[in-house]
Write an enzyme that holds these catalytic residues in place. Sequence first.
Site, PDB file in Angstrom:
ATOM      1  N   HIS A 144       6.452   9.316   8.724  1.00  0.00           N
ATOM      2  CA  HIS A 144       7.289   9.309   7.631  1.00  0.00           C
ATOM      3  C   HIS A 144       8.589   9.411   8.205  1.00  0.00           C
ATOM      4  CE1 HIS A 144       4.612   8.212   4.265  1.00  0.00           C
ATOM      5  NE2 HIS A 144       3.879   8.792   4.639  1.00  0.00           N
ATOM      6  N   THR A 160       1.903  11.873   8.513  1.00  0.00           N
ATOM      7  CA  THR A 160       2.372  11.987   6.933  1.00  0.00           C
ATOM      8  C   THR A 160       3.761  13.080   5.961  1.00  0.00           C
ATOM      9  OG1 THR A 160      -0.385  12.113   8.279  1.00  0.00           O
ATOM     10  CG2 THR A 160       1.068  12.226   5.324  1.00  0.00           C
ATOM     11  N   ARG A 164       0.618  -1.293   0.161  1.00  0.00           N
ATOM     12  CA  ARG A 164       0.242  -0.189   0.064  1.00  0.00           C
ATOM     13  C   ARG A 164       1.314   1.067  -0.165  1.00  0.00           C
ATOM     14  NH1 ARG A 164      -1.221   4.685   2.581  1.00  0.00           N
ATOM     15  NH2 ARG A 164      -0.578   3.768   4.593  1.00  0.00           N
ATOM     16  N   GLU A 165       1.474   1.097   1.314  1.00  0.00           N
ATOM     17  CA  GLU A 165       1.985   2.264   1.287  1.00  0.00           C
ATOM     18  C   GLU A 165       3.477   2.419  -0.126  1.00  0.00           C
ATOM     19  OE1 GLU A 165       2.125   6.009   3.746  1.00  0.00           O
ATOM     20  OE2 GLU A 165       3.771   6.086   2.425  1.00  0.00           O
ATOM     21  N   HIS A 173       1.890   5.229  11.993  1.00  0.00           N
ATOM     22  CA  HIS A 173       2.437   5.844  10.805  1.00  0.00           C
ATOM     23  C   HIS A 173       3.697   6.778  10.944  1.00  0.00           C
ATOM     24  CE1 HIS A 173       2.249   4.699   6.346  1.00  0.00           C
ATOM     25  NE2 HIS A 173       2.011   6.082   6.773  1.00  0.00           N
ATOM     26  N   HIS A 215      38.686  -1.876  15.884  1.00  0.00           N
ATOM     27  CA  HIS A 215      38.158  -3.100  17.078  1.00  0.00           C
ATOM     28  C   HIS A 215      38.096  -4.516  15.867  1.00  0.00           C
ATOM     29  CE1 HIS A 215      34.872   0.498  16.741  1.00  0.00           C
ATOM     30  NE2 HIS A 215      36.064   1.071  15.871  1.00  0.00           N
ATOM     31  N   ARG A 227     -10.463  -0.094  10.988  1.00  0.00           N
ATOM     32  CA  ARG A 227      -9.541   0.889  11.653  1.00  0.00           C
ATOM     33  C   ARG A 227      -9.653   2.551  11.702  1.00  0.00           C
ATOM     34  NH1 ARG A 227      -4.085   3.188   9.657  1.00  0.00           N
ATOM     35  NH2 ARG A 227      -5.478   4.141   8.425  1.00  0.00           N
TER      36      ARG A 227
HETATM   37  C1  LIG Z   1      -1.603  10.387   3.509  1.00  0.00           C
HETATM   38  C2  LIG Z   1      -1.542   9.274   2.300  1.00  0.00           C
HETATM   39  O1  LIG Z   1      -0.701   8.095   1.768  1.00  0.00           O
HETATM   40  S1  LIG Z   1      -3.561   8.750   2.189  1.00  0.00           S
HETATM   41  C3  LIG Z   1      -3.560   7.707   0.747  1.00  0.00           C
HETATM   42  C4  LIG Z   1      -2.896   7.707  -0.693  1.00  0.00           C
HETATM   43  N1  LIG Z   1      -3.495   6.957  -0.818  1.00  0.00           N
HETATM   44  C5  LIG Z   1      -3.867   7.200  -2.053  1.00  0.00           C
HETATM   45  O2  LIG Z   1      -4.133   8.538  -2.753  1.00  0.00           O
HETATM   46  C6  LIG Z   1      -4.893   5.927  -3.409  1.00  0.00           C
HETATM   47  C7  LIG Z   1      -4.878   5.940  -4.826  1.00  0.00           C
HETATM   48  N2  LIG Z   1      -5.486   6.682  -5.348  1.00  0.00           N
HETATM   49  C8  LIG Z   1      -6.194   7.516  -5.888  1.00  0.00           C
HETATM   50  O3  LIG Z   1      -6.070   6.566  -6.669  1.00  0.00           O
HETATM   51  C9  LIG Z   1      -7.338   8.244  -6.042  1.00  0.00           C
HETATM   52  O4  LIG Z   1      -6.551   9.484  -5.582  1.00  0.00           O
HETATM   53  C10 LIG Z   1      -8.416   8.153  -6.360  1.00  0.00           C
HETATM   54  C11 LIG Z   1      -9.263   6.779  -7.008  1.00  0.00           C
HETATM   55  C12 LIG Z   1      -8.390   8.250  -4.616  1.00  0.00           C
HETATM   56  C13 LIG Z   1      -9.120   9.730  -6.011  1.00  0.00           C
HETATM   57  O5  LIG Z   1      -9.265   9.587  -6.845  1.00  0.00           O
HETATM   58  P1  LIG Z   1     -10.070  10.955  -7.946  1.00  0.00           P
HETATM   59  O6  LIG Z   1     -11.851  10.846  -7.627  1.00  0.00           O
HETATM   60  O7  LIG Z   1      -9.560  11.654  -9.701  1.00  0.00           O
HETATM   61  O8  LIG Z   1      -9.902  12.525  -7.335  1.00  0.00           O
HETATM   62  P2  LIG Z   1      -8.007  12.367  -6.601  1.00  0.00           P
HETATM   63  O9  LIG Z   1      -6.770  11.587  -6.576  1.00  0.00           O
HETATM   64  O10 LIG Z   1      -7.809  14.036  -7.903  1.00  0.00           O
HETATM   65  O11 LIG Z   1      -7.820  13.976  -5.277  1.00  0.00           O
HETATM   66  C14 LIG Z   1      -8.786  13.517  -3.972  1.00  0.00           C
HETATM   67  C15 LIG Z   1     -10.494  13.155  -3.555  1.00  0.00           C
HETATM   68  O12 LIG Z   1     -10.461  12.148  -2.670  1.00  0.00           O
HETATM   69  C16 LIG Z   1     -10.780  13.303  -2.087  1.00  0.00           C
HETATM   70  N3  LIG Z   1     -10.333  12.724   0.129  1.00  0.00           N
HETATM   71  C17 LIG Z   1      -9.391  12.911  -0.627  1.00  0.00           C
HETATM   72  N4  LIG Z   1      -8.936  12.406   0.859  1.00  0.00           N
HETATM   73  C18 LIG Z   1      -9.990  11.339   1.767  1.00  0.00           C
HETATM   74  C19 LIG Z   1     -10.399  11.393   2.812  1.00  0.00           C
HETATM   75  N5  LIG Z   1      -9.699  10.790   3.663  1.00  0.00           N
HETATM   76  N6  LIG Z   1     -11.301  10.578   2.775  1.00  0.00           N
HETATM   77  C20 LIG Z   1     -12.227  11.226   2.135  1.00  0.00           C
HETATM   78  N7  LIG Z   1     -11.999  12.002   0.338  1.00  0.00           N
HETATM   79  C21 LIG Z   1     -10.931  11.734   0.710  1.00  0.00           C
HETATM   80  C22 LIG Z   1     -10.722  14.430  -2.236  1.00  0.00           C
HETATM   81  O13 LIG Z   1     -11.309  15.734  -1.852  1.00  0.00           O
HETATM   82  C23 LIG Z   1     -10.757  14.300  -3.436  1.00  0.00           C
HETATM   83  O14 LIG Z   1     -12.079  14.462  -4.015  1.00  0.00           O
HETATM   84  P3  LIG Z   1     -12.324  15.211  -4.895  1.00  0.00           P
HETATM   85  O15 LIG Z   1     -12.581  14.378  -6.106  1.00  0.00           O
HETATM   86  O16 LIG Z   1     -13.733  16.342  -4.333  1.00  0.00           O
HETATM   87  O17 LIG Z   1     -11.490  16.533  -5.573  1.00  0.00           O
HETATM   88  O1  LIG Z   2      -3.718   5.685   7.442  1.00  0.00           O
HETATM   89  C1  LIG Z   2      -2.698   5.969   7.897  1.00  0.00           C
HETATM   90  O2  LIG Z   2      -2.440   5.782   8.958  1.00  0.00           O
HETATM   91  C2  LIG Z   2      -1.442   6.884   7.256  1.00  0.00           C
HETATM   92  C3  LIG Z   2      -1.434   7.666   5.968  1.00  0.00           C
HETATM   93  C4  LIG Z   2      -0.693   7.552   5.399  1.00  0.00           C
HETATM   94  O3  LIG Z   2       0.093   6.740   4.617  1.00  0.00           O
HETATM   95  C5  LIG Z   2      -0.162   8.775   5.774  1.00  0.00           C
HETATM   96  O4  LIG Z   2      -0.926   9.108   6.777  1.00  0.00           O
HETATM   97  O5  LIG Z   2       1.360   9.720   5.452  1.00  0.00           O
HETATM   98 ZN   LIG Z   3       1.866   7.571   4.297  1.00  0.00          ZN
END
Ligand SMILES: CC(=O)SCCNC(=O)CCNC(=O)[C@H](O)C(C)(C)COP(=O)(O)OP(=O)(O)OC[C@H]1O[C@@H](n2cnc3c(N)ncnc32)[C@H](O)[C@@H]1OP(=O)(O)O
Ligand SMILES: O=C(O)CCC(=O)C(=O)O
Ligand SMILES: [Zn+2]
Length: 433
Positions: free
Chosen positions: A235, A206, A52-53, A233, A330, A172
């Site tokens: 970074h 984060t 995932r990460e 978690h 050493h 979670r």
């Molecule tokens: C810190 C972290 O690592 S968190 C985990 C990150 N993981 C990911 O991003 C997984 C891979 N991501 C993706 O494939 C895409 O970003 C998706 C499918 C999740 C969303 O894609 P899209 O709908 O095209 O939106 P995009 O990525 O441009 O923007 C994120 C969207 O999620 C919304 N959003 C962001 N965080 C959250 C959250 N925690 N809960 C709900 N919605 C959220 C934003 O508002 C934005 O919505 P919008 O369509 O209203 O602008």
């Molecule tokens: O889900 C979590 O606790 C961490 C998400 C994430 O990858 C981050 O905040 O860096």
């Molecule tokens: Zn992270």
Amino acid sequence: MCGSDGTNGANGANGTNGAANQGAHFRSSPYQPVGDFLSNVNKFKIIESTLREGEQFANAYFDTETKIKIAKALDEFGVDYIELTSPAASEQSRKDCEAICKLGLKAKILTHVRCDMRDAKLAVETGVDGLDVVIGTSSFLREHSHGKDMAYIEKTAIEVIEYIKSKGLEVRFSSEDSFRSDLVDLLSLYRAVDKVGVNRVGIADTVGCASPRQVYDLVRTLRGVVSCDIETHFHDDTGCSIANAFCALEAGATHIDTSVLGIGERNGITPLGGLLARMVVSAPDYVKSKYKLHMLKEIEDMVAEAVEVNTPFNNPITGFCAFTHKAGIHAKAILNNPSTYEILNPADFGLTRYVHFASRLTGWNAVKTRVGQLGLAMTDDQIKEVTAKIKALADVRPIAIDDADSIIRSFHLTLHEQPAAAQANGAPVEVVQ
Ligand SMILES: CC(=O)SCCNC(=O)CCNC(=O)[C@H](O)C(C)(C)COP(=O)(O)OP(=O)(O)OC[C@H]1O[C@@H](n2cnc3c(N)ncnc32)[C@H](O)[C@@H]1OP(=O)(O)O
Ligand SMILES: O=C(O)CCC(=O)C(=O)O
Ligand SMILES: [Zn+2]
């Protein structure tokens, strides 16, 4: 008990020789936890997030076969949970999630979703054991990422958690960017989700801004507010990801997120191997009985190859020189007792220690060991003489093991070219090779 049992290695491919196990005496570690009732240093769980990460690492592209290979290896290694990319990310991500759930691994399979009912509904259909739900709570993320206020976050979190629980799955709830979030907001949100029966709450650094002391304080405070488990978690932007994970456990966190080699967004998160290097010193019995530590290198190599990076030279445990001792002072002590300069035992990880002797920093004790390995016999005075010759050449240019060996062998030959003189000096007869 700390470190190692003092087994020694065979000759090394990198041109150094194995240190002898001469009366290794390991004393109790001064770094053992001090009986703090909050501490989970002796009973933590790992949520392994390479899939995932780790997929968020700039170079990562995992096809289905690679994901399955990594998941199986992590499972065999003994991690408690394997976290997968959200099925909302793409159709293939969803299919891969289903495929990994069907493997029947011992580790629980989680997927990581936004705090959003549509994501949750998609995820519960994949066959996972649980969902890791996340939403940003700092003003940065509330304003510039999802645009929701704390009241909305709490309401949606409760709905999503109750939905996931109604499906009989583990859940979670985590606040993204916890360390830049308002403490009162954070604690009241965690209290609310704890009340509706969330299995774990998560704290996420984060942006990698937290220091170990801040982590200790926040986790300890949270421990007094919720009764559920606490996942963390971290970074590594400021180099604290392992220390922060350790402090979180000391303060009562129950679960640590890791990825192999630390891969993740930007420069990544707490590395699996680095965390275990820390933990095997603090909780050796727990770590050695729970994890197949000898698999670590193979897993790191697998992931390094998949994302096309090299293992860093200074990687804990598996960096190419993590168990190589160079300076003469050493080397002498290591040859007498490896715990003099080692807190980790390479044998615990199926690895070998080396003593370097082809440099100007070497000493006659290291050279003596090499002379013995070459099956040659010399007096201590002769070994000191040949050590001076090795140093003389090493002062002129870097030397390789073969250079040092040739110096030793030709010096040894000269001793035999003058048998009468040598015998007069009390030189021993050569040992049969
Ligand atoms: C810190 C972290 O690592 S968190 C985990 C990150 N993981 C990911 O991003 C997984 C891979 N991501 C993706 O494939 C895409 O970003 C998706 C499918 C999740 C969303 O894609 P899209 O709908 O095209 O939106 P995009 O990525 O441009 O923007 C994120 C969207 O999620 C919304 N959003 C962001 N965080 C959250 C959250 N925690 N809960 C709900 N919605 C959220 C934003 O508002 C934005 O919505 P919008 O369509 O209203 O602008
Ligand atoms: O889900 C979590 O606790 C961490 C998400 C994430 O990858 C981050 O905040 O860096
Ligand atoms: Zn992270």
